[in-house]
Scaffold this active site. Structure first.
Site, PDB file in Angstrom:
ATOM      1  N   GLY A 126       0.817  -1.206   0.000  1.00 18.00           N
ATOM      2  CA  GLY A 126       0.000   0.000   0.000  1.00 18.00           C
ATOM      3  C   GLY A 126       0.848   1.252   0.000  1.00 18.00           C
ATOM      4  N   GLY A 127       0.503   2.143   0.937  1.00 19.75           N
ATOM      5  CA  GLY A 127       1.200   3.435   1.012  1.00 19.75           C
ATOM      6  C   GLY A 127       2.691   3.296   1.252  1.00 19.75           C
ATOM      7  N   GLY A 185      19.395   9.974 -34.366  1.00 18.17           N
ATOM      8  CA  GLY A 185      18.974  10.794 -33.233  1.00 18.17           C
ATOM      9  C   GLY A 185      19.749  10.431 -31.980  1.00 18.17           C
ATOM     10  CB  ALA A 186      21.101   7.210 -30.782  1.00 16.04           C
TER      11      ALA A 186
END
Ligand code: HXC
Length: 512
Positions: A168-169, A402-403
């Site tokens: 949970g939290g 792009g790399a």
């Protein structure tokens, strides 16, 4: 005298947490207690507890009759390798380490002190989540912690070790911190446990398969380090801390280093003759870095990129390196996320960045596109663009498309860019490029294969080298591999007092 005895008795009681039986049950599970963990973590005799007598305020479900001194978390400060550090250690023997209002208050008090004094905070987590008997005040307690975690992010290092269930939290505070370390087979992290999963999705899954150390280190990437037992996990944590300064205002830690530098001849033979053959970039890293100083982060996740800390002439650096030995070192969603987070951590804490580049480009395909390689690749691009620490790149082989731009190119703010003679800096590989730009000539040719080969050779001759980029100043120097370590030591020294300011803004909007 009676009053003195009362205090000593209370102190003893506080140390016992949930009692001897529950301590034995903790040991039976192969787990240490909250106090034992602190003992192994902190320098001997340095730990000072804060809030030993805090108790919860709940009166529901008979809780007023079940009060335990300290309320399930030991908080305090001390030193690790002589440096001030705050630590909270959750005590599973007290209501399963669950977080009550007062348990949260203790942690918040510690976080406030850590920020005020500029020192790291470590959470040793072992908790069943929100104290169910307390309802919303417990949820509020979590939120108070998350808020502080966020405000402290980038100010002081925050480190989380998961040493039991974190349900949970209990998972969200670690998730906001800088690093998560997990212990194999005794720690779990999940937002909802196996029972809830079964009810909602009808999936049957064990705690280990849902949120164990191997799942989070290899599949989800939530955990950065795993260790076979708690002691080794604590040792990993101490090692990690040795590379990191106390806060964002401090320079990186340095250890005395007076070794005479020599050429590292082994580097000359690492790149295979065939450009499509893989090699392990770790061989390059360990040869360049100070002996035995490389400390890999996120080792089992997105193995096509390697990230980690090392020392160069005694000083901490962060290394990001494409890994040709895994998926040819291609950039994809996970490797971009992994590297981006690491770059941002280093930049937060003034750790200079060294990049080794050998990347054929971004991974094509529907899977990548539909899962947002555009947004995720942009994270890495953004992280490098924004980093103001000293930044150096060494292109060992491929720097395509792009790399090339993304991997700490000169254009996006790198300070020094070196290339080995084996570097190939181009829009794409020679074969693919030839097939596109010489398509008509190739289509007309009688012998198509020969035509492609000839045009490929022509393109490769022009771009499969570092000199076109060096001509433009995109590469500062073409160096022999064996010279790399010496060149890097000198360049990082030259950059030591670098000052780079970003435009004034509230904060940027990284593509999350
Ligand atoms: C109060 C808790 C507790 C909790 C465990 N205990 N979790 N008490 N609140 N959240 C108590 C148990 O009652 C038990 O008390 C003791 O701790 C040990 O627990 P066991 O179940 O015996 O241990 P184990 O079998 O090891 O299982 C551990 C566990 C399990 C996996 C953590 O206890 C469990 O599933 N707990 C609940 C987890 C959960 O759903 N938490 C709430 C999440 S909601 P006795 O007296 O019998 O020894 C949440 C919301 C926050 O956290 C959201 C913020 C964003």
């Amino acid at each position: 005298m009676k009053k003195r005895e009362e205090l000593l008795k209370l102190r003893d009681e506080a140390k016992l947490g949930g009692g001897i039986e529950r301590i034995a049950s903790q040991h039976k599970k192969g787990k240490l207690t909250a106090w034992e963990r602190i003992y192994f973590l902190m320098d001997e005799g340095s730990f000072e507890e804060i809030g030993a007598f805090v108790q919860h305020r709940s009166n529901d479900f008979g809780m007023e009759k079940q009060k335990v001194l300290g309320d399930g978390v030991v908080t305090g400060y001390g030193t690790i390798n002589g440096r001030l550090t705050y630590v909270f250690s959750q005590d599973f023997t007290v209501f399963g380490g669950s977080l009550s209002e007062t348990h949260a208050e203790k942690i918040c008090k510690l976080m406030d002190l850590a920020v005020k004094t500029g020192a790291p905070i470590i959470g040793l987590n072992d908790s069943g989540g929100a104290r169910i008997q307390e309802g919303v005040v417990s949820l509020g307690g979590y939120a108070d912690i998350f808020y502080r975690n966020t405000l402290a992010s980038g100010v002081i290092p925050q480190l989380s070790v998961i040493m039991g269930p974190c349900a949970g939290g209990a998972v969200y505070s670690p998730a906001i911190t800088d690093y998560i370390l997990m212990v194999e087979h005794s720690s779990y992290m999940f937002v909802t446990g196996p029972n809830v999963v079964k009810t909602v999705t009808h999936e049957e899954v064990s705690s280990e398969d849902l949120g164990g150390a191997s799942v989070h280190s290899a599949k989800s990437g939530v955990a950065h380090f795993t260790a076979p037992n708690e002691i080794e996990s604590i040792q990993q944590l101490k090692k990690l801390m040795s590379y990191v300064p106390q806060n964002c205002e401090e320079k990186v830690p340095a250890i005395a280093y007076e070794q005479a530098e020599e050429l590292r001849i082994k580097l000359a033979d690492i790149i295979p003759v065939n450009a499509n053959q893989p090699y392990d970039i770790r061989e390059v890293i360990t040869e360049v870095a100070d002996e035995e100083s490389f400390f890999e982060v996120h080792k089992n996740f997105a193995e096509n990129i390697v990230v980690g800390f090392a020392r160069l002439a005694g000083k901490s650096i962060g290394i990001v390196a494409n890994q040709p030995a895994f998926l040819a070192g291609v950039l994809d969603i996970r490797s971009s996320q992994k590297a981006a987070r690491f770059v941002r951590f280093c930049d937060c804490f003034n750790i200079p960045l060294l990049v080794f580049e050998d990347v054929p480009g971004f991974l094509p395909g529907t899977d990548q596109e539909w899962n947002a390689i555009i947004t995720n690749g942009a994270k890495l691009l953004y992280a490098f663009c924004e980093a103001t620490v000293p930044r150096i790149t060494v292109i060992t082989r491929k720097a395509y498309g792009g790399a090339y731009d993304v991997m700490n190119s000169k254009h996006i703010g790198a300070d020094m860019n070196f290339a080995w003679p084996t570097a190939e800096i181009a829009v794409m590989g020679a074969k693919g490029a030839a097939e596109i730009i010489f398509k008509r000539e190739i289509d007309k040719a009688d012998d198509r294969t020969a035509a492609v080969a000839a045009k490929e050779a022509e393109y490769a001759g022009m771009f499969a080298n570092p000199y076109r980029a060096a001509e433009r100043g995109f590469i500062d120097e073409v160096i022999l591999p064996e010279e790399t370590r010496i060149k890097l030591i000198k360049a990082f020294k030259m950059l030591e007092n670098k000052v780079a300011n970003l435009p004034r803004k509230k904060h940027g909007n990284i593509p999350l």
